[in-house]
Design an enzyme around this catalytic site. Structure first.
Site, PDB file in Angstrom:
ATOM      1  N   CYS A  25      46.036 -20.448 -15.642  1.00 24.08           N
ATOM      2  CA  CYS A  25      46.162 -21.187 -14.309  1.00 24.08           C
ATOM      3  C   CYS A  25      45.137 -22.501 -13.996  1.00 24.08           C
ATOM      4  CB  CYS A  25      45.514 -19.851 -13.146  1.00 24.08           C
ATOM      5  SG  CYS A  25      45.364 -20.636 -11.771  1.00 24.08           S
TER       6      CYS A  25
ATOM      7  N   CYS B  39      43.139 -22.898 -10.992  1.00 25.73           N
ATOM      8  CA  CYS B  39      41.891 -21.957 -11.183  1.00 25.73           C
ATOM      9  C   CYS B  39      40.835 -22.372 -11.997  1.00 25.73           C
ATOM     10  CB  CYS B  39      42.075 -20.599 -11.470  1.00 25.73           C
ATOM     11  SG  CYS B  39      43.647 -20.017 -10.790  1.00 25.73           S
ATOM     12  N   ASP B  40      41.259 -22.963 -13.257  1.00 23.42           N
ATOM     13  CA  ASP B  40      40.064 -23.086 -14.257  1.00 23.42           C
ATOM     14  C   ASP B  40      40.136 -24.601 -14.867  1.00 23.42           C
ATOM     15  OD1 ASP B  40      39.861 -20.241 -14.265  1.00 23.42           O
ATOM     16  OD2 ASP B  40      41.253 -19.869 -15.564  1.00 23.42           O
TER      17      ASP B  40
END
Ligand code: FAD
Ligand code: NAP
Length: 312
Positions: free
Chosen positions: A134, A137-138
């Site tokens: 992701c 997300c990261d």
């Protein structure tokens, strides 16, 4: 007894709920194990849903407004994981993790798909410690650092582009010399100066230590083995359908599937079992697009309404 149980709250499930409740069904519950929205909430952008064209908005922003609209007409939402669905006589039994089962006259399964993890040495050991599926997300953890993206589909290339605006350099490692992604996306990536395409290349090992990933070992078809010193690797190598809810105690599926576990439907989203419908990425021949999943959800809900009317 529910009129309809909807399993999964991505674009297909939310739209099914909107059409079922707006179409007059009173007792409809959507079971979603996480927050509603589905896979697209992991996307950094969406530019192919007509009527929504804003590069500053993420998949999460896009899905935000769906929930209010879909719950407005009386759809109930239960934040629960469905373990499986059985059919006893005319009705379905929905087995829910840690709770009493629920009965339903009809079911629409919209459980979508989950990112695959390529079978590469180190990917499990370092998952969440440098290996990610992701970018939204990261990605920020690698601000001004070099990262690698694995895969050659739409997800890999779109997310590589997203990462290239955060990271100092993005290596896209793809096993062939042509891409599965849309030509316009490929062109955009090819033009980005801090993206380097490594084609005909396989990652054979993700290396690291107790702080996480520190590099990759890559096999290039022409140049042989080489290593790359990076701290983050984003793996986008496709998806598996989430069909476990249809597995029975004997290991067989409740309805017919193809050899990849995708659920066989007709154009009305009927499965081989009466009263059981599916919608979205889980079905055969799914184009794997938000607009198509939403359309499937609408079709399935309209079919549920007809099915219940015929039996009332
Ligand atoms: P999903 O979105 O997968 O939703 C399924 C839901 O079911 C999930 O919320 C899950 O938590 C829930 N669920 C699963 N199992 C259970 C269970 N046992 N019990 C309860 N709940 C369960 N498409 C586009 O059109 N345009 C794009 O730009 C685009 N970009 C994408 C970018 C990325 C990074 C990804 C991963 C996908 C992208 N797609 C895009 C594809 C699109 O997101 C999917 O086709 C679409 O979300 C499928 O919708 P769905 O409702 O079938 O399933
Ligand atoms: P995908 O289209 O299946 O692509 C997976 C990629 O990973 C392919 O390039 C594949 O290589 C590679 N791959 C697979 N297994 C591998 C392995 N073991 N090692 C190395 N590489 C491997 O998956 P996706 O990109 O996640 O897309 C899924 C679906 O969602 C598609 O239908 C896509 O169109 C859709 N989607 C659409 C959008 C959009 O419309 N904007 C955005 C994202 C996703 P090969 O090419 O060699 O097979």
């Amino acid at each position: 007894m529910l009129d309809c149980a909807i399993i999964g709250g991505g674009p297909a499930g939310l739209t099914a709920g909107l059409y079922a409740t707006r179409g007059g069904l009173k007792n409809v519950t959507l079971f979603e194990k996480g927050l509603p929205g589905g896979q697209i909430t992991q996307s950094s952008e969406i530019e192919n849903y007509p009527g929504f064209f804003d590069h500053t908005k993420s998949g999460m922003d896009f899905m935000d407004s769906w929930q209010n609209q879909c719950f407005h007409f009386g759809l109930k939402h239960q934040m629960d994981e469905v373990v499986n669905i059985e059919k006893n006589g005319e009705y379905f039994k929905i087995n829910i993790l840690g709770k009493e089962p629920v009965s339903a006259k009809t079911v629409i399964v919209c459980t979508g798909s989950t990112p695959k993890k390529a079978s590469i040495k180190g990917k499990d050991e370092f998952f969440g410690r440098g290996v990610s599926t992701c970018a939204t997300c990261d990605g920020f953890f690698y601000k001004n650092k070099e990262v690698a993206v694995l895969g050659g589909g739409d997800t890999a290339l779109e997310e590589a582009y997203y990462l290239s605006n955060i990271c100092s350099k993005v290596y896209v490692i793809h096993r062939r010399d042509t891409f599965r992604a849309a030509p316009s996306t490929v062109e955009r990536v090819q033009k980005k100066e801090n993206i380097e395409l490594m084609l005909n290349s396989h990652v054979i090992e993700i290396t690291g230590d107790n702080t996480g990933v520190n590099g990759l070992v890559i096999q290039d078809a022409d140049k042989g083995q080489k290593s790359l010193n990076i701290l983050g690797v984003f793996v986008f190598v496709g998806h598996n359908v989430n069909n476990n809810v249809l597995k029975q105690a004997d290991g067989k599926f409740l309805c017919d599937t193809n050899n990849q576990g995708q659920i066989i439907t007709n154009l009305k989203m009927h499965t081989s079992v009466e009263g059981l419908f599916v919608a979205g990425d889980i079905r055969i021949d799914a184009p794997k697009q938000v607009i198509c999943a939403a359309s499937d959800g609408a079709v399935a809900a309209l079919e549920v309404i007809s099915y219940l009317q015929e039996r009332s």
